[in-house]
Structure formats: C-alpha cells, structure tokens
Design an enzyme around this catalytic site. Structure first.
Site, mmCIF file in Angstrom:
data_model
loop_
_atom_site.group_PDB
_atom_site.id
_atom_site.type_symbol
_atom_site.label_atom_id
_atom_site.label_comp_id
_atom_site.label_asym_id
_atom_site.label_seq_id
_atom_site.Cartn_x
_atom_site.Cartn_y
_atom_site.Cartn_z
ATOM 1 N N ASP A 531 0.809 -1.258 -0.027
ATOM 2 C CA ASP A 531 -0.105 -0.046 -0.162
ATOM 3 C C ASP A 531 0.895 1.234 0.023
ATOM 4 O O ASP A 531 1.834 1.430 0.717
ATOM 5 C CB ASP A 531 -0.877 -0.140 1.252
ATOM 6 C CG ASP A 531 -1.855 0.993 1.282
ATOM 7 O OD1 ASP A 531 -2.935 1.153 0.440
ATOM 8 O OD2 ASP A 531 -1.699 2.018 2.196
ATOM 9 N N GLU A 560 1.664 0.279 -4.931
ATOM 10 C CA GLU A 560 1.166 1.540 -5.444
ATOM 11 C C GLU A 560 2.391 2.461 -5.546
ATOM 12 O O GLU A 560 2.758 3.077 -4.650
ATOM 13 C CB GLU A 560 0.203 2.002 -4.639
ATOM 14 C CG GLU A 560 -1.028 1.361 -4.400
ATOM 15 C CD GLU A 560 -2.232 1.959 -3.601
ATOM 16 O OE1 GLU A 560 -3.362 2.219 -3.892
ATOM 17 O OE2 GLU A 560 -1.891 1.893 -2.403
#
Length: 844
Positions: A531, A560
């Site tokens: 994340d 990400e």
C-alpha cells in the site's frame, strides 16, 4: 428507518451565573494576579482573588445579561501600579459548564491551560516531561507546566556536560510563558554517555534521544541485528525488543489469572532482553519502559500473536497453530506476467446471504468447500478456481484498529488500512478473537484451502503508516525514530492519514523485511502488495526483494508506486519514476486505468471505452506495458513491473464509473463497455489485475470509497454472479486464452518490441498483432473497438482465421473460423483472431 425523537427536559435559560475560580501557583507568588472576565459581545471587568483555601487563592464573581449566557470568558493577568496588563497567562479561556442554578466551580494550575471541573482531577506538580538530545550540542527540555523565565528565578544545571548557554522558547508570540528551554553545550554530546538535567521547582530528568536519532550516526551506533520478539520453547521463552531511548525496562506477563513483573536487562545496541524459564505458552504480555521520567506500557511491535483487539501481545507455539492439512506449497510461477491477480476482502467474499458459506465473513467461511447459491451456482474458492485466476490478493489480514473484536454481533466494517499489529492476524475474521492461537490456525486453514485449489495468496501490507502514532508500539518504545518529520518538527503526511513511516532508517527497514519474511515462511504467503509503496525508499524495496528471493524468487512484489509528497528526497522514493532501480518490483499502472475509463478521481471524466478522444496513444502505451510505446516519465524496464487494472477496492467500481459517465447509454452498451475494458486488461502485456466481482460487473451503488460502508454496499452479490453468468464465462475464456498462449504474456521488453506490431487506426480503435514463438498459432490479431457502432477491419490475409473472442464469448480454442480478409467488429467489443502456423493451414 424509524426516527426516534428525544423529549428530554431542556436545561433552563441562564441570564445570571456565578463562578468560583480556584488558582494554585507552585511558586506561591500571587502578588498582582487577578482575573479579567467578560461575556461575548459585552464589556469586561476585573475580578480579584479575594479568598484563600488549602488549594490556593479563590475568586468569586457573578455576571448578568439580558441574553442567555452559554459561556464566560476569562484571562488570568498580572497587574502592576503602572500597567493593568503587565502580563497574562495564556489567551482567552472559557467556562461553559453551569448547573441548573447558574453556578460553576473550576480549578486552575499555574503553567497549565486546562480548566479542571473537579478538584480530584488536579494531580499536577511541576516536573520535567523530557530532556532530549536534538543536535550534537543541544538538549531540548520540556516541562509539564509553563514558567516565566525572566521572573520565576529558575536554576538549571546539566550533569555530564558543560553548559554554554540556555535559551527559552516562548509558548506564543508576545507571551511571557514558556515550557521549553534549549541547553547548548560547549562540547559535542555522546550517544553512549548518560546526562541529567536539573531545574529548581521541577526536579531532574535523565536525558534521552530526540531529533538526533534521525541521523546516520544514530543508526550506525544502534542498528541491531539480534533476535527481536518472543522466541518460545517449552522450557523457556526469550523476550527481546529494541529501545535505545529507554533507561529501564520491564515485562509484565498475564497467565492463569496471575500477573508477573520482571526487570529486563539491557543488551547491546539499545536492545532489552529477558530469558524466562518455564512454559509460557498462552501468556499475554506487554513491555514497560522508562524514557526520561515517563513510564510507558505497550505491546511488542514484533508480536506474532495478540489478544482480543490487540491489547496485549501473546506467546504461542506456532507449531501448534498448523492445521492438520498444513503442508509445504510448491510455487511454480515462472514470471509475474503468468499471474492473474484477483483482489478480495475476506468479509465481502462470504457475508452475502446466498454465499453458501456457514462461517460467513470469516477465514473459515472462505475456506469452505462446495459452497453454492440457492440455485446451485458455485461461490467462494470453488468459483475462483473455475474462473481461472492464479493469485488471490487479500485486503489486510494483519491485526487492525477499527473493528471492535468484542462487539462482532454489531454491524462493523473496515478494509483494514489502519495497522495495529503488523505480524499478527486480524481477529474479527476468526471464530474466536479471544484465542490468539486460533486466529493463526484459521488463517492458515484458509491459505491451505487456496493452495489446495492450485491458487496462490498475495497479502496486502501497509507498512507506510500506522493508525495512531501516539499509541503505536514503535512510538512508545522509541519515540521519534520510526516516523518521518518535516523541518518544522511535525509528522510528515505524504500518506494523507497523518504520518509516514521512515523506511530509510535501519530499524524500520529491518522491521519491514523481517515482517515480510515472517509471513512468507510461517504462513507460506506467495506475494505482497504494498500500500502506498511510493512512501518507501528504493533501498528498502530492494532489500525486501532480496530477502524474498532467498526464500523463493516466485514470490510476487507489487505496489502503489505513486509519487507522494513525503519528507524523503525524490530520487530515493520507491515510485514509478525509480522503477528501473527496483528489478522484480511491480507497479500499478494508473495511466492505463485513467485513460481507459477516465480519471479515477472524477465522476464525470471519461476515457477510451466511454467516449473520450485522444486516448489512443496512451492505450498503445498501456497494452504494451510501456515497452513498445514507452511512457514519458515512468521507468518500467520489464513487463513484469507493470500491473494493469481498471478498478480496485478503492474509488468507484468500473460499472459505477460507466453509470456516471454515460448515464444515457443502454444496459446493453454498459455491459459491452465493461467487457471491453476488462478484455483490454486481460489481454495487455504485463500483469493483469481484477477486482473481486469485476467479472460480474460489481456495483457499490455509487459509493466511491466504501472502507467503512455496510455489508449491503461491500458484499459480493452472489445473485449478481448468477445474473451475469454469461459475462463471467467471457472473462473465464479470456483468462484461459491468456494462460494458454504465451504471446499475451511476453517476458521481456525486447520480446514485446520484436513481436508486437500496431495497425494504423482511428482514435476509437486499437489493433495489433502478436507474433507467436511457440504453440499452434503463428500470430494473433487483437482489435479493441470503442466505437458505438460496428467497424470493419481489414486483415492481412484470408486466413483461415480462428476467432477466439467476439466480444461476448472467449476461449483459447476457436469459437468459429473465418476465411475472409475482412472482419466486422461489434460495437464496444474486443475481437481476438489467431492465424495457425502453415502446418495447421495444410490440415485445414
């Protein structure tokens, strides 16, 4: 919904109030001190401290008004013969709590802004909160009460070093008050020497580490490579944690209704340890540390098991947590491009009334075999195995904050991006969150069930921030080290949730790598999705990749790679612009996502599939993973670094996006656009990624970020799985097509450059050939038609062409055969045609 009105008796309107205010000064100097009191919108007046009690001085005053009185303002000020406002303590404060007769009584303490409404709450005496080394020649001292440096005649001394000068930092501009002073030393301070600050009235405090711990020298001095956590055996358990900041440490254990407290010994490089004889399996524990003058109590950041709601760490024998079916899983993935990733939330998967699961919303519910809907359609893992996905990416399964595990009979929901304990499983997915070992066993049961069906598990990890810094074990044990700070001393906030972890520091980097290794070995996790990976630094991601390679190079890493504004130099960030420095780490391709359907942060913005022109070039970049048509700034060097997707757990689902951007389109066209987008994802070079339910056009009824929405919004609707079964079969066919034919998952940049050829088309059409190096076909022609009408496309030869996709059906084997050099491609659809090798043509 039934609205319940409250008819509680309203309090009376007050037009006159009387306040009794008690004031204590620890220096006993009340000369010239008085109150200035007022009502809003009215002139103020002075009130004297005319009384005295055992607490200090008292002032009693009454105020009247023609309007209702809701609060009374006051300032404590110092008056002299020359100046009524020679000084003041703090800015405007207000008394807001009155009884039914208009009476209020409050207590104030010198140097504290807080207003106490109960004398028993006032337990404050002058003291030093902390003394920290912030620079090599500066110690910052914080007191609990404010002082007037010019008038309070404080004496300051420092044991262990010679003071050069002292400066004071005022509370507010123009204020006489301060509660922080800076001691500058004549010589450089040492990280390994003990210092102590003494201030008259305030006592003493041992000096610990402040901003200095965010230097390379600190890491060089205290980086620790020994064991951390709780190492259990039947005969003894070793407990160890890292806290160079602590002056003392203890462990408190809870077992069999007894509490045990043991002193811990300081080891090398800031570690603390104790090896306790006996069998401590099942014990709960917390650490206690003294930093400066403050004792702190917290959990073990390395805890592999925790009690309900993660309030305490727990000792478990991990061998006893293995289910009967537990066995090693042989990862066979040759390249990430061979994966088809399916992202899913544990609770969403089975909570629907017709999921067919018995343990709905739990680890065990998803692990169940043979689950079907009322009408016999497969659900759960059986369904996913039939669909053909290779990797199930689970939203956070570590222990997180915002679901109360003691109240699971009440409606609660969260995605889990609020980490509490990174190395222990979440309890709300367990059948008994009070049993630390059981949640581990049940998660392993689910993982084994996934492995038994030939699929792999990717874990969503959120090392980039914590939910609550002040209560985090990181901050409790080593305050100021594990997080990034701005130049002004505030927590960096590139994550947008209030804090950024400092992966570039040795012990945070070590923690991330240790945690990944724990999950990959103890739980046999097959991949990790990071994340907000762009918060981390390149060196940490490469260290993680190396550690996982040592276990198994087939373990996937993706994340990400956004460019986030954190307190880290740009060239160190683990984002897309440094992808060429992180071999074996994949990035979500937001460029393809946004040009495919429109900017994800705008409801109305559209893309290639839903009406916008000017997207063709960006789609060429996307379908080639930036290899054939390079991205301008992104530095992908291999297709395995590019994760292609149209939707994920956050932001609007693709179906909802289409409803917003094309509200006048028919249901049929919405379905066609949706299938077009999904087919582009599954047939592009790189790593395809599907959001759970995307294959049956999942809706969240327009809710954009449903992280705390109820089950009705988030659940996988298994009735919709029945309704859209034809589209599911289409997606299943595309996955089979991709997995069967290697041309759709080329391994290298050079392969794509050599074997992928684009046809000249208009803005609403993408067409390209894939030259095959193996298998029964010589080439594939892929046509993505975003026109709202059919389009005729001229093929390079008469074939015979095997049609593998017609926009509604798809298969690795021919749906039909065409001998024409012209094909009509339906509106909003993807066609795939394959040209057999010459030997195949002869057989035709």
């Amino acid at each position: 919904m039934v609205r319940i009105e409250s008819y509680e008796k309203q309090p009376p309107l007050l037009k006159e109030v009387t306040v009794t205010l008690h004031y204590h000064r620890y220096d006993n100097d009340y000369e010239g001190w008085n109150l200035w009191v007022w009502l809003e919108g009215e002139a103020g007046q002075m009130a004297e401290f005319s009384g005295e009690d055992s607490y200090g001085k008292t002032a009693v005053f009454s105020i009247q008004s023609t309007e209702e009185i809701k609060r009374v303002g006051f300032i404590i000020r110092k008056s002299t013969a020359e100046n009524d406002w020679a000084g003041k303590r703090f800015d405007d404060r207000f008394i807001t709590s009155f009884d039914s007769s208009g009476q209020a009584e409050v207590w104030l303490m010198q140097g504290m802004e807080r207003i106490y409404e109960n004398l028993n709450d006032v337990m404050v005496f002058p003291g030093i909160i902390s003394a920290k080394i912030d620079k090599w020649d500066e110690i910052s001292v914080l007191t609990n009460l404010s002082f007037d440096w010019e008038h309070d005649n404080l004496n300051v001394s420092l044991d262990g070093a010679e003071v050069k000068n002292i400066r004071v930092e005022k509370d507010h501009a123009g204020s006489d008050l301060a509660n922080r002073l800076i001691i500058k030393t004549k010589n450089r301070l040492s990280l390994t020497k003990n210092y102590q600050v003494n201030i008259s009235h305030f006592g003493y405090c041992d000096v610990t580490f402040g901003d200095i711990m965010r230097t390379k020298k600190f890491d060089q001095t205290f980086e620790y490579n020994g064991f951390l956590g709780a190492q259990y055996s039947p005969d003894h358990t070793l407990f160890s944690f890292w806290s160079p900041s602590a002056q003392q440490a203890e462990i408190k254990l809870f077992m069999n209704d007894e509490v045990f407290l043991y002193k811990m010994q300081q080891a090398e490089r800031g570690a603390w340890q104790i090896d306790l004889p006996g069998n401590w399996e099942g014990a709960h524990y917390v650490y206690r540390v003294r930093i400066g003058k403050e004792w702190r109590e917290t959990q073990d950041p390395y805890a592999k098991a925790v009690s309900v709601n993660g309030l305490r760490s727990a000792v478990v024998d991990l061998q006893h947590t293995n289910p009967v079916s537990w066995k090693p899983f042989k990862r066979t993935l040759e390249s990430p491009v061979d994966a088809v990733i399916y992202e899913m939330h544990i609770r969403d998967a089975t909570i629907h009334q017709d999921s067919g699961s018995f343990s709905k919303g739990k680890y065990l519910g998803l692990a169940e075999e043979g689950t079907v809907t009322e009408h016999g359609f497969s659900t759960g893992l059986d369904y996913l195995s039939e669909l053909g996905v290779t990797h199930i990416q689970l939203l956070p399964i570590y222990d997180y904050w915002t679901v109360d595990e003691t109240k699971l009979d009440q409606p609660q929901y969260n995605w889990g991006y609020d980490p509490k304990h990174f190395n222990a499983p979440e309890g709300s997915y367990s059948t008994d969150p009070y049993n630390p070992a059981l949640r581990i066993k049940e998660l392993k049961t689910l993982i084994q069930a996934i492995h038994d069906r030939g699929m792999s598990v990717i874990m969503d990890v959120v090392y980039n921030h914590v939910y609550d810094v002040s209560r985090s074990p990181f901050h409790q044990l080593v305050p100021g080290y594990y997080f990034r700070y701005t130049r002004s001393g505030k927590l960096s906030n590139g994550t947008g949730v209030g804090n950024d972890t400092a992966s570039e520091r040795a012990m945070m980097r070590r923690f991330i790598v240790d945690s990944l290794v724990h999950w990959a070995t103890e739980y046999q996790i097959d991949g990790f999705r990071f994340d907000l990976m762009g918060i981390h630094d390149v060196e940490t991601m490469n260290a993680a990749r190396k550690a996982l390679n040592d276990i198994d190079p087939a373990i996937i890493m993706l994340g990400e790679g956004w460019d986030l504004q954190t307190s880290l130099p740009d060239h160190l960030k683990a984002n897309q612009f440094q992808a060429d420095q992180m071999t074996g780490v994949a990035h979500f391709n937001d460029a393809l996502r946004d040009h495919l359907k429109g900017n994800t942060f705008s409801k109305q913005d559209s893309g290639f599939i839903n009406g916008s022109l000017g997207m063709r070039y960006h789609l060429l970049q996307g379908v080639s993973a930036g290899m054939k048509v390079p991205y301008d700034r992104k530095t992908f060097i291999s297709p395995e670094q590019v994760v292609n997707y149209a939707e994920a757990h956050d932001n609007h689902t693709l179906w909802d996006k289409l409803c917003f951007t094309t509200p006048n389109a028919s249901m049929s066209d919405h379905k066609r656009m949706h299938r077009l987008a999904t087919s582009i994802i599954l047939l592009s070079q790189g790593v395809p990624f599907l959001h759970a339910g995307q294959e049956f056009m999942r809706t969240k009824f327009g809710v954009e970020n449903s992280y705390r929405s109820p089950d009705e919004i988030n659940q996988l609707d298994w009735h919709r799985r029945e309704e859209f079964n034809q589209t599911i079969n289409f997606v299943k066919g595309l996955i089979e097509l991709r997995r069967t034919h290697a041309a759709f998952r080329m391994r290298t940049k050079q392969d794509i450059i050599d074997c992928m050829h684009f046809h000249p088309t208009d803005e609403r059409l993408i067409a390209y050939d894939l030259m095959a190096k193996e298998g029964s076909y010589e080439r594939f022609t892929v046509i993505h038609n975003a026109h709202g009408t059919p389009v005729k496309f001229h093929l390079e030869s008469e074939g015979p062409w095997h049609i593998l996709s017609d926009g509604i059906h798809a298969s690795s084997k021919p749906l039909s055969i065409s001998r024409s050099d012209m094909i009509e491609v339906s509106r909003y659809s993807t066609y795939v045609l394959a040209l057999p090798f010459r030997s195949e043509k002869v057989r035709e």
